[in-house]
Design a protein around this motif. Structure first.
Motif, short mmCIF file in Angstrom:
data_model
loop_
_atom_site.label_atom_id
_atom_site.label_comp_id
_atom_site.label_asym_id
_atom_site.label_seq_id
_atom_site.Cartn_x
_atom_site.Cartn_y
_atom_site.Cartn_z
N ASP A 267 36.99 184.80 105.90
CA ASP A 267 37.45 184.69 104.51
C ASP A 267 37.04 183.34 103.90
OD1 ASP A 267 39.34 182.69 105.05
OD2 ASP A 267 41.05 184.06 105.08
N VAL B 293 38.40 187.57 109.60
CA VAL B 293 39.01 188.75 108.97
C VAL B 293 38.80 189.99 109.83
CG1 VAL B 293 39.11 190.21 106.93
CG2 VAL B 293 38.61 187.77 106.68
N ASN C 186 38.76 193.82 101.35
CA ASN C 186 39.34 192.56 101.82
C ASN C 186 39.36 191.50 100.73
OD1 ASN C 186 40.20 192.51 104.70
ND2 ASN C 186 38.19 193.40 105.00
N LYS D 281 42.17 192.23 98.29
CA LYS D 281 43.44 191.88 98.94
C LYS D 281 43.63 190.35 98.94
CE LYS D 281 44.09 195.54 102.28
NZ LYS D 281 43.40 195.85 103.53
N TYR D 282 42.58 189.66 99.33
CA TYR D 282 42.62 188.20 99.40
C TYR D 282 42.96 187.61 98.04
CZ TYR D 282 41.03 183.43 100.38
OH TYR D 282 40.95 182.07 100.54
N ASN D 283 42.32 188.11 97.00
CA ASN D 283 42.55 187.60 95.65
C ASN D 283 43.93 187.93 95.13
OD1 ASN D 283 40.07 186.37 95.44
ND2 ASN D 283 39.07 188.24 94.74
N LYS E 178 46.29 185.47 96.46
CA LYS E 178 46.09 184.12 95.91
C LYS E 178 46.75 183.94 94.56
CE LYS E 178 44.36 182.06 98.81
NZ LYS E 178 44.27 180.73 99.32
#
Ligand code: NI
Length: 162
Positions: free
Chosen positions: A128, A134, A153, A156-158, A161
């Protein structure tokens, strides 16, 4: 570690985007060309779906023969965004160990004379934007499957955040 333009790099230089890392060597007769073709295809899909979120990276397991120039020339056949990484025998060995990549380059060879094959893992590693692992993609995953997992991914990550 040295990139294909001869710049000193560490993994910290790649923070801020996902990294997709593949280990191989430029003299690989069949698997690396196939996997790099796949990487080229999935780079385009990821860009189309999610934009500029990923740095594709090729790390050589054959530091004796894969000079920055050689790696650059080789990767140009596949995709101009793939960043090639090489380095000293010790540094490459260390990185392979970090990723648990089997490293088989013999320690005492003459790169100009000896012809040898390098065994290497066939995985692509997704990290990531903070450099955390990841997931890993095997040889059987298609370009589409890998690209969609990466985009998934990334969203999801964003969402975590914001
Ligand atoms: Ni290979």
């Amino acid at each position: 570690m040295v990139d294909h333009d001869g710049n000193q790099v560490t993994d910290k230089d790649f923070r801020g985007k996902f990294m997709l890392i593949y280990f191989g060597f430029t003299r690989c007769p069949d698997v690396c060309p196939e996997e790099l073709d796949k990487m080229a295809d999935l780079i385009e899909i990821v860009k189309k779906v999610s934009g500029d979120i990923m740095t594709p990276i090729f790390i050589t397991c054959d530091p004796w023969r894969d000079t920055p120039e050689r790696v650059k020339e080789y990767l140009a056949e596949f995709h101009n965004e793939i960043i090639g990484i090489t380095g000293s025998y010790e540094n490459i060995k260390k990185v392979c160990k970090t990723y648990r990549v089997y490293f088989s380059t013999p320690p005492n060879v003459d790169p100009n004379k000896d012809d040898y094959l390098v065994d290497h893992s066939l995985f692509m590693y997704l990290m990531d934007p903070q450099g955390e692992f990841v997931e890993v993609f095997g040889k059987n995953a298609t370009a589409e499957e890998i690209a969609l997992r990466i985009c998934d991914n990334a969203s999801k990550y964003n969402s975590l955040k914001t």
